[in-house]
Design a protein around this motif. Structure first.
Motif, short mmCIF file in Angstrom:
data_model
loop_
_atom_site.label_atom_id
_atom_site.label_comp_id
_atom_site.label_asym_id
_atom_site.label_seq_id
_atom_site.Cartn_x
_atom_site.Cartn_y
_atom_site.Cartn_z
N ASP A 61 4.83 19.53 -2.81
CA ASP A 61 4.82 18.51 -3.87
C ASP A 61 5.28 17.20 -3.26
N VAL A 62 4.79 16.10 -3.84
CA VAL A 62 5.13 14.79 -3.26
C VAL A 62 6.63 14.53 -3.45
N HIS A 63 7.10 14.74 -4.65
CA HIS A 63 8.55 14.75 -4.87
C HIS A 63 8.91 16.24 -4.84
N LEU A 101 0.87 -1.19 0.00
CA LEU A 101 0.00 0.00 0.00
C LEU A 101 0.89 1.23 0.00
N ASP A 102 1.04 1.88 -1.14
CA ASP A 102 1.76 3.16 -1.18
C ASP A 102 0.68 4.22 -1.37
N VAL A 103 0.13 4.65 -0.23
CA VAL A 103 -1.07 5.50 -0.23
C VAL A 103 -0.93 6.52 0.89
N LEU A 113 8.71 -0.20 2.51
CA LEU A 113 8.22 0.51 3.69
C LEU A 113 8.64 1.96 3.54
N GLU A 114 7.76 2.88 3.92
CA GLU A 114 8.07 4.30 3.68
C GLU A 114 7.48 5.15 4.79
N ASN A 115 8.35 5.92 5.42
CA ASN A 115 7.93 6.92 6.43
C ASN A 115 8.43 8.28 6.03
#
Ligand code: GLY
Ligand code: MN
Ligand code: MN
Length: 432
Positions: free
Chosen positions: A365-367, A261-263, A399-401
């Protein structure tokens, strides 16, 4: 706008920070985005221009900000131009900013209708030497559509060829990468909404649910909390997770598969960026857990490794080395693979399993924009997103924080979103 009103002091301070960077006698202009067209007479919702929002808080089409700190008439030092409403616009489109409302929301005293822009602009151009115009200078931007700012650059330079032109984006990148306290409040809210979405989904997922149903759960939770999707969600079960930009989100989730889930949510134009990988049936199998724990160890080390003074490139290399060592322990690489010298870094053996960046700045912006060739510094917010992709085994773990860098260490803005395999299983055990 759905979000709560924002204290205009944020925008007042952002303009003050920009003024410090302008050359004497300089004028700067920032335009709103176009409303994106679709087919026939269709259009999408306006995506506010991040720079215009950063400097004014304005989210209305056709708006223009003009800054000219050295204008002789002090009332002309900052002017916001807005589309004038009409009874017809009120019926079809609803509320537009009045001059008074715009003054209160932006802290800008001089508000004009956009029809007046050419007259004001000509007068002020005659008084100015340097002109800062805006452009999209994100190094990964694929620019195929001309923006309002780009059209403005062309027309101004054709009309006033003898002025000295400068790139406003350079200055905005320098400013926007460092987040203020007020911006951090908005980013934390985006993270809180993201957490609520994840909690709901972790208690919803079970074998047989479709990826699109999972997307709908996130949408409900984000929108009811006055947020929205920060980016097109990636809801990828099984081998779909090995497609980095899988956005079809249309397969049933199978028993025994992992679900990536990249949400994440956007709140008041500020973005979170979260990835969790969870077992569809609520329990990781042995191999999945081995790989999961390997990625989690790299994530933890990478978060700690976000220290002021380090470059993004050094940090990326550290992450690749760490993933490489984990891949040896997982039987995916041989120790000698870690020593292979290659001219092209994309050919490093570890890239077969971890082929993307370990993180990026995030914000409006996300990036997000910013000079990522420079060293990390306090106030940067970075994502940390190591992964191992195993198409041959039909799964991937990412995994992303999102993490704030400070002078005294890092602050994990997503520390309260379950990430240990045991905590994910415990959360999923509370499914309805
Ligand atoms: N969700 C986009 C990214 O992780 O960069
Ligand atoms: Mn992401
Ligand atoms: Mn990301």
């Amino acid at each position: 706008m759905r979000h709560a009103p924002i204290d205009p002091q944020l925008f007042v301070e952002n303009r003050a920070r920009l003024r410090q960077l302008l050359l004497p006698g300089a004028l700067a202009v920032v335009n709103a985005n176009d409303i994106p067209p679709t087919n026939a007479d269709g259009s999408l919702r306006l995506i506010p221009n991040s720079d215009l929002f950063y400097l004014t808080g304005v989210e209305q089409e056709e708006s223009i900000l003009l800054l000219f700190p050295d204008a002789e008439d002090e009332r002309q030092r900052e002017i916001l131009f807005l589309r004038e409403t009409s009874p017809l616009i009120a019926i079809w489109e609803g509320h537009k900013l009045s001059k008074d409302a715009a003054r209160a929301a932006t802290g800008i005293g001089n508000i004009q209708w956009v029809s007046e822009f050419p007259k004001f602009f000509h007068r002020l151009m005659c008084e100015s030497t340097h002109v800062y115009l805006n452009s999209n200078e994100h190094k990964r931007a694929e620019i195929t559509v001309e923006t309002r700012d780009a059209r403005f650059v062309k027309s101004v330079q054709a009309q006033y060829p003898l002025h000295q032109y400068h790139r406003l984006a350079r200055l905005l990148h320098r400013l926007r990468i460092v987040k203020s306290e007020a911006e951090m409040g908005l980013l934390r809210e985006a993270c809180a909404i993201t957490r609520a979405g994840f909690d709901r989904v972790a208690r919803f997922v079970k074998p047989g649910v479709n990826e699109c149903e999972v997307e709908a759960e996130f949408a409900h939770e984000f929108i009811r909390r006055r947020g929205g999707f920060a980016y097109t969600p990636i809801i990828a079960s099984g081998a779909n997770a090995c497609v980095l930009h899988y956005i079809e989100n249309s397969r049933p989730c199978a028993d025994g598969d992992l679900l990536l889930l990249d949400v994440a949510a956007n709140y008041a134009n500020y973005n979170a960026d979260l990835t969790r990988t969870i077992p569809v049936n609520g329990r990781f199998n042995r191999r999945q857990k081995q790989v999961y724990d390997a990625v989690l160890r790299v994530l933890r080390a990478s978060i700690k490794g976000l220290t002021p003074g380090k470059t993004c490139r050094q940090w990326q290399e550290e992450a690749e080395e760490a993933v490489g060592r984990e891949c040896v322990d997982l039987g995916l690489l041989k120790p000698r693979d870690l020593k292979v010298k290659v001219d092209d870094p994309m050919r490093k053996p570890v890239k077969k399993f971890f082929m993307h960046g370990n993180g990026h700045p995030i914000g409006l912006d996300v990036h997000d924009v910013g000079f990522t060739t420079e060293c990390f510094a306090p106030g940067w917010v970075m994502t940390v997103e190591p992964a191992i992709y195993l198409p041959a085994e039909g799964f991937a773990v990412r995994l992303e924080n999102d993490v704030l860098i400070t002078a005294d260490g890092v602050v994990d803005l997503m520390a309260d979103i379950p990430i240990e395999a045991d905590d994910i299983e415990a959360l999923m055990a509370r499914r309805k």
